[in-house]
Design a protein around this motif. Sequence first.
Motif, mmCIF file in Angstrom:
data_model
loop_
_atom_site.group_PDB
_atom_site.id
_atom_site.type_symbol
_atom_site.label_atom_id
_atom_site.label_comp_id
_atom_site.label_asym_id
_atom_site.label_seq_id
_atom_site.Cartn_x
_atom_site.Cartn_y
_atom_site.Cartn_z
ATOM 1 N N THR A 31 0.848 -1.140 0.097
ATOM 2 C CA THR A 31 0.061 -0.100 -0.157
ATOM 3 C C THR A 31 0.939 1.315 -0.039
ATOM 4 N N ARG A 32 0.423 2.264 -0.691
ATOM 5 C CA ARG A 32 1.186 3.470 -0.442
ATOM 6 C C ARG A 32 1.367 4.208 0.803
ATOM 7 N N SER A 33 -0.135 4.002 1.554
ATOM 8 C CA SER A 33 -0.080 4.540 3.030
ATOM 9 C C SER A 33 0.271 3.641 4.128
ATOM 10 N N ALA A 34 0.908 4.226 5.049
ATOM 11 C CA ALA A 34 1.100 3.123 6.241
ATOM 12 C C ALA A 34 0.743 4.325 7.460
ATOM 13 N N VAL A 35 0.802 3.256 8.671
ATOM 14 C CA VAL A 35 0.511 4.167 9.886
ATOM 15 C C VAL A 35 1.729 4.276 10.635
ATOM 16 N N HIS A 36 2.294 5.472 10.959
ATOM 17 C CA HIS A 36 3.374 5.718 11.799
ATOM 18 C C HIS A 36 3.049 6.293 13.126
ATOM 19 N N LYS A 94 -1.553 6.487 27.688
ATOM 20 C CA LYS A 94 -2.503 6.382 26.785
ATOM 21 C C LYS A 94 -2.848 4.970 25.948
ATOM 22 N N ALA A 95 -3.833 4.786 25.648
ATOM 23 C CA ALA A 95 -4.406 3.448 24.674
ATOM 24 C C ALA A 95 -4.007 3.990 23.126
ATOM 25 N N ILE A 96 -3.838 3.188 22.324
ATOM 26 C CA ILE A 96 -3.613 3.534 20.964
ATOM 27 C C ILE A 96 -4.788 4.398 20.552
ATOM 28 N N SER A 97 -6.067 4.048 20.823
ATOM 29 C CA SER A 97 -7.185 4.463 20.406
ATOM 30 C C SER A 97 -7.344 6.171 21.022
ATOM 31 N N SER A 136 -4.322 11.623 15.353
ATOM 32 C CA SER A 136 -3.117 11.627 14.648
ATOM 33 C C SER A 136 -2.941 10.607 13.666
ATOM 34 N N ILE A 137 -3.244 9.136 13.916
ATOM 35 C CA ILE A 137 -3.121 8.388 13.095
ATOM 36 C C ILE A 137 -4.211 7.718 12.410
ATOM 37 N N GLY A 138 -5.465 8.004 12.734
ATOM 38 C CA GLY A 138 -6.618 7.528 12.050
ATOM 39 C C GLY A 138 -6.887 7.513 10.758
ATOM 40 N N ASN A 139 -6.682 8.689 10.100
ATOM 41 C CA ASN A 139 -6.739 8.818 8.788
ATOM 42 C C ASN A 139 -5.725 8.067 7.868
ATOM 43 N N SER A 140 -4.645 7.907 8.607
ATOM 44 C CA SER A 140 -3.607 6.955 7.726
ATOM 45 C C SER A 140 -4.022 5.717 7.746
#
Length: 204
Positions: free
Chosen positions: A140-145, A162-165, A170-174
């Motif tokens: 995929t072009r996109s990844a989560v960082h 914090k939980a990842i959620s 910051s990371i949801g759109n990715s």
Amino acid sequence: MSKLKIGVIISSTRPTRFGELPAKWILDKANERPEIEAELVDLRDFDLPFFDEVASNAWAPSQNANAVKWQNKISEFDGYIFVVAEYNRAITGALKNAIDQAYVNWNKKTFGAVGYGSVGGARAIENLRTIGVELQMVSTRSAVHIAGADFMSVHPGFGGTKAISEIEGSIGNSATDMLDQLVWWGEATKAARAEEAATAKAAE
């Protein structure tokens, strides 16, 4: 078309690893998608040796029973999400070794990635994409960082609570972009593999 079977692969086997947290988060995100049936795949469960076969399974059947078990497992999937720790600007040795235990089982499939660390695992994910080219895979072009202050806030080893959620702003759109692309490429490659298999069978 049936649901895409996606393996979420944790790349670290260390007792103190962080990878389980983002792995479970992206597993849940993937399973929210109607097109995906995702499953967690833990390298710890396979006790793989350092690669010691005469060649990859593109050229000779593997002899180690654990390697064969691993190949059979990854063959179940239409694509993968690698949860990527970055060690010295590359993927972990455990993940590289696991990848090297197979070849044909990865071919003509798609993958995305969730990386974490000071720069969000960006260099390790690029390393993984280069390996994927040799394995005849589609990234995929996109990844989560997960990077910087976000990483520190969710990593218990750095005092994060914090939980990842809680950092989804910051990371949801990715994550959404990556999963959209994973579905597109997953369905495309699955259809192409099925057509190829049907053509080969008709030629027998």
